[in-house]
Design an enzyme around this catalytic site. Sequence first.
Site, short mmCIF file in Angstrom:
data_model
loop_
_atom_site.label_atom_id
_atom_site.label_comp_id
_atom_site.label_asym_id
_atom_site.label_seq_id
_atom_site.Cartn_x
_atom_site.Cartn_y
_atom_site.Cartn_z
N ARG A 161 3.31 1.08 -6.40
CA ARG A 161 4.30 1.83 -7.17
C ARG A 161 5.58 1.03 -7.43
NH1 ARG A 161 0.17 3.54 -7.17
NH2 ARG A 161 -0.62 5.64 -6.73
N SER A 230 3.51 13.49 -7.75
CA SER A 230 3.94 13.10 -6.40
C SER A 230 5.42 12.73 -6.39
CB SER A 230 3.11 11.91 -5.91
OG SER A 230 1.74 12.24 -5.85
N GLU A 327 9.03 8.34 -5.21
CA GLU A 327 8.48 7.68 -6.39
C GLU A 327 9.40 7.89 -7.58
OE1 GLU A 327 4.53 8.06 -7.78
OE2 GLU A 327 3.63 8.17 -5.79
#
Length: 345
Positions: A161, A230, A327
Amino acid sequence: MKRCTKLKILNTFSVDVYAEKVIIINDEYSLLQLWKQSRDQDKFFLILGAGSNVLFLENYKGIVLLNRIKGIFVTENKVAWYLHVGAGEEWNTLVMYTIKRNMPGLENLVCIPGYVGAALIQNIGAYGVELSQMCEYVDVLDLNQGDKIRLYCHECCFRYRESIFKLNLYKYAILFVGLRINKHWKPVLSYSGLTHLNLNSITPRQIINTIIFLRYKKLPNPIIHGNVGSFFKNPVVDFKVVSFLLKKYSNIPYYFQEDGKVKLLAGWLIENCNLKGYILGEASVYYKQALVLINTRQKATGTEIAALALYVYNKVVDKFNIRLKPEVRLIGSFGEINPKKLFLK
């Protein structure tokens, strides 16, 4: 170029905030000219795709640029297809484009919201596949020099990520992305929810249908409950941390990584703090998936959602001594905010 100011429909959290100006960019030239104007007038700006990975904490006192540079160009040889894709193409449109033309390889990444440029920034991943595995190069505008340059995959610093574009958000504007899809297709079925599928007979379309079912089963529709999927990353830790946790939580799921470290599931940690369905003001932890924070009735402010995220973060620290990393990008009045300023514990 079209202009407006309201951002609620431009971020999937549906936070009702405003920007000084919103400009839609359809080509490289417009982006370059706007960059020059902003530099000369000492203005600051934020480049946005679908707004599917941002949380606006307050009104943005700058210009929001919507990257809508389009185009999907395909070449091939005996071993692979090579795609040159505009950063403003919708990611899921690209996935379905390849499947309809019998170019399998992106099917595990189906139904991820957002645009191609933002997908690269985040190095999106799902069901055992990451975008960086297919990336050949990225054409960018260097926002320091005003030059168009090409960065090859090894220069993009891809990690879980993460990418050079996320670490240097105001240095590059992504124009086009080069992807390589191998013709020798190998289905990836190692992820939970796919392991029951038959490796020898499965088709890309069956994988897509299975993943669509799984995603809609556990993820809320952002039109009804604003969200970014998420909110936190799955933490990657040393095995000694896992070994310590196993003494108290024998059922904790963990996955070894190639570098010897171990990935834990942030959703499991949050759920085992009894936070599924937890409500804080107009924000809440989604009752089907603890990793997803939602704008329950589309009335939450960015600060309410951030307060919920901080509450979740602190509960996980208190119980497991694990510090989750978001995130989502946090956007304040003058640009991105370092999450360390919010998650202090």
